[in-house]
Design an enzyme around this catalytic site. Structure first.
Site, mmCIF file in Angstrom:
data_model
loop_
_atom_site.group_PDB
_atom_site.id
_atom_site.type_symbol
_atom_site.label_atom_id
_atom_site.label_comp_id
_atom_site.label_asym_id
_atom_site.label_seq_id
_atom_site.Cartn_x
_atom_site.Cartn_y
_atom_site.Cartn_z
ATOM 1 N N MET A 163 0.852 -1.187 0.000
ATOM 2 C CA MET A 163 0.000 0.000 0.000
ATOM 3 C C MET A 163 0.886 1.234 0.000
ATOM 4 S SD MET A 163 -1.720 -0.002 3.776
ATOM 5 C CE MET A 163 -0.789 -0.148 5.291
ATOM 6 N N TYR A 440 4.897 3.024 12.558
ATOM 7 C CA TYR A 440 4.191 2.942 11.271
ATOM 8 C C TYR A 440 2.754 2.445 11.425
ATOM 9 C CZ TYR A 440 6.097 -1.954 10.835
ATOM 10 O OH TYR A 440 6.467 -3.264 10.995
ATOM 11 N N GLU A 441 2.006 2.558 10.318
ATOM 12 C CA GLU A 441 0.560 2.284 10.281
ATOM 13 C C GLU A 441 -0.204 3.179 11.246
ATOM 14 O OE1 GLU A 441 -0.215 0.817 7.826
ATOM 15 O OE2 GLU A 441 1.672 -0.170 7.381
ATOM 16 N N GLY A 442 0.227 4.423 11.341
ATOM 17 C CA GLY A 442 -0.359 5.362 12.285
ATOM 18 C C GLY A 442 0.356 5.250 13.605
ATOM 19 N N GLN A 447 -3.202 6.356 17.082
ATOM 20 C CA GLN A 447 -4.134 5.324 17.543
ATOM 21 C C GLN A 447 -4.884 5.791 18.787
ATOM 22 O OE1 GLN A 447 -4.430 2.776 15.476
ATOM 23 N NE2 GLN A 447 -2.701 3.594 14.322
#
Length: 594
Positions: A163, A440-442, A447
């Site tokens: 992605m 990573y991934e927010g 979160q």
């Protein structure tokens, strides 16, 4: 290099004794015929693959890293061969739709597979892990033609996926991304832009890489409401579905990083690359959220996997390493010193890892079961409740498990003393690898804001009340039993405190939204402990019921539960006080006075 053995006994405890998976699956038509023996056999074979094939490459990948030359990336020695073994054994297809060549097993079983893969080699696991996220996104939002071309190849593992979100000027704030998509005459789009931090963006493991790219159409509105999603293959499939013409997306460089050296973190340049729209125009972020949420759950499993392997190795070291005598007298009088596991603080470090690990496994497996219920249950109300619980707790899995993993790997390294700081023992790699999972991934702050702002305050606490009801039901059921008081009383207490804290922050945030921002990280930590306290109380109940069997497994489980409630849950007192302290001391200082 250390060791890794799949923790099958504890995995089976969670699956069959805590979650009663076989009976749960009977209510899901697509999984109703899957029994405990089948699940156990799959996990046994997966554990064997992880320990024998993937784990030996972990230190190799860390030391060699990926090699880049003129747009071409080669993975470390052995990675490609291990990936081919993974594909040949059918592991990529485990939880995929049989209509596209998948085996159709539950998400829960796939989740357990990925725990073991991440313990064995997080950097290697990111290649197939991202591919599974791409599968889920296209399965949910692709057209029938797109599914027919791409899904069988991704399911088989012949092609991998990525992605592509982040750009040099924007990380989490995707509303300001600049990549452009101009329509072509043939229904495709010409996409131009630069994406950074693209994990597994270029490599030599598979014949093709399918990039899912966010970009803007010419007439797109500003902000996140103007983002579209596109399939951009490295090689454009020909009329037979085979990799054909090379597309205009290329790796410009790879990053030199603190950890996960075996995974290529790429700068991807798109120069008129052909892409095909996924879903509706300007609704790309909604479609990509399928992959992003899958990735956030996956990162939680990375944290859990690293916690397991770090614990295994630090425990083995603590039992073997001789250093000083016990404060209460020699425990190994036949040896020149006692093993360090006799010392109270070494036990604190080991039990902290163990408590975070076993509660994290229970929590994440339970959440995976909720995803299976959301996807497959025959009762719409059950599906809706499961979906709400997954939405609420996804940021907790991502942030709480990875925060705990970084704490645990640091504690594991500390158990080793000076040897933990030396590369040849392998422990310092886990600390470095664990650090990215909080970013990573927010980031974990993102979160926390998602949990408090969107998932709790955004619906006036409706989703949180659903989890709170589960806690309350358990408290009412077990609270009258004398043997459960030491577990139920603190669980009830933290449940009440979360409710009061939520209301207090919500009221403050109505007048000043910085109040939510200032409290969010502490708030997530408190909610994470509420979840862990619930699962530890449930596991203690099982251990109490079965301790008469003489199996030391239950003795260990009960002792760990007692340690959690005595030594780790009290952390919430600090975080509640810090959350209530508000934003004033953070925001009063002018920026130029820092």
């Amino acid at each position: 290099m250390g060791q890794y053995t799949a923790p099958l006994r504890d995995m089976q405890f969670v699956l069959h004794e805590l979650l009663d998976v076989e009976n749960e699956l009977k209510a899901l038509p697509r999984h109703a015929d899957i029994d405990a023996d089948t699940i156990n056999q799959v996990l046994k074979e997966a554990g064997k693959f992880c320990s024998e094939v993937v784990f030996p490459l972990n230190q190799v990948g860390d030391q060699e890293g990926c090699r880049y030359h003129d747009g071409v990336v080669k993975a470390p020695t052995g990675f490609k061969e291990a990936y081919q073994q993974y594909v040949d054994a059918g592991w990529p297809a485990l939880a995929c739709d049989p209509d596209h060549g998948g085996q159709g097993l539950p998400v829960l079983v796939n989740n357990a597979l990925y725990e073991m893969l991440n313990s064995a080699n997080q950097a290697w696991t990111m290649y197939p892990g991202l591919s599974h996220g791409a599968y889920e996104c296209l399965h949910a939002h692709g057209t029938p033609a797109q599914k027919a071309v791409y899904l069988p190849k991704i399911v088989s593992g012949e092609w991998t996926g990525t992605m592509c979100l982040t750009e040099p000027h924007c990380g989490t704030d995707l509303g300001i991304l600049r990549s452009k998509a101009e329509p072509n005459d043939d229904g495709s789009y010409a996409i131009t832009g630069t994406k950074i931090f693209i994990s597994a963006g270029e490599h030599d493991l598979a014949a093709n890489i399918i990039h899912l790219v966010l970009a803007r159409l010419p007439d797109a509105p500003p902000g996140t409401k103007g983002i579209s999603l596109f399939i951009v293959p490295k090689f454009i499939p020909d009329e037979h579905g085979a990799p054909g013409q090379r597309n205009g997306i290329r790796c410009g460089s790879i990053e030199h990083k603190m950890g996960i050296h075996g995974n290529a973190t790429c700068v991807m340049n798109l120069d008129g690359a052909r892409g095909w729209l996924v879903g509706e125009p300007n609704k790309g972020l909604n479609a990509m959220f399928v992959m992003m949420n899958a990735a956030r759950l996956g990162v939680g499993m990375q944290g859990l996997g690293l916690t397991e392997v770090a614990y295994q190795n630090s425990l083995a070291y603590a039992k073997d390493r001789l250093q000083m005598r016990s404060l209460t007298g020699p425990k190994a009088p036949d040896k020149p010193a006692d093993p360090i596991i006799v010392h109270p603080d070494v036990r604190r470090m080991l039990l902290t890892q163990k408590a975070y690990l076993e509660a994290g496994r229970a929590f994440s497996y339970w959440t995976a079961l909720q995803i299976d219920r959301e996807l497959s249950h025959t009762d719409e109300s059950v599906r809706k409740e499961a979906a709400d619980l997954v939405a609420l707790l996804t940021p907790v899995i991502k942030a709480f498990l990875t925060d705990n993993a970084f704490t645990s790997t640091n504690l594991a390294m500390q158990v080793y003393g000076g040897h933990g700081y030396i590369a040849e023992w392998g422990m310092e790699q886990y600390v470095r690898d664990a650090r990215i999972n909080m970013i990573y991934e927010g980031t974990n702050t993102i979160q926390s804001l998602d949990l408090l702002g969107r998932k709790v305050l955004g619906d006036m606490g409706a989703k949180l009340k659903k989890f709170g009801k589960m806690v309350q039901d358990f408290v009412e059921q077990e609270g009258v039993k004398e043997e459960m008081q030491e577990f139920v009383n603190p669980l009830a207490d933290i449940g009440d405190k979360v409710q009061k804290l939520t209301m207090e922050i919500g009221m403050k945030a109505m007048g000043n939204q910085d109040e939510a921002g200032a409290a969010a990280v502490d708030y997530l930590r408190v909610v994470g402990h509420l979840v862990f306290a619930y699962f530890w109380a449930r596991m203690a109940r099982i251990a109490l019921d079965k301790q008469g069997s003489g199996d030391p497994f239950y003795t260990s489980k009960l002792a760990t539960a007692r340690f959690y409630f005595a030594k780790l849950l009290p952390e919430t007192a600090y975080h509640i006080r810090a959350a209530r302290a508000g934003s004033k001391t953070l925001m009063d200082l002018e920026a130029d006075l820092f």
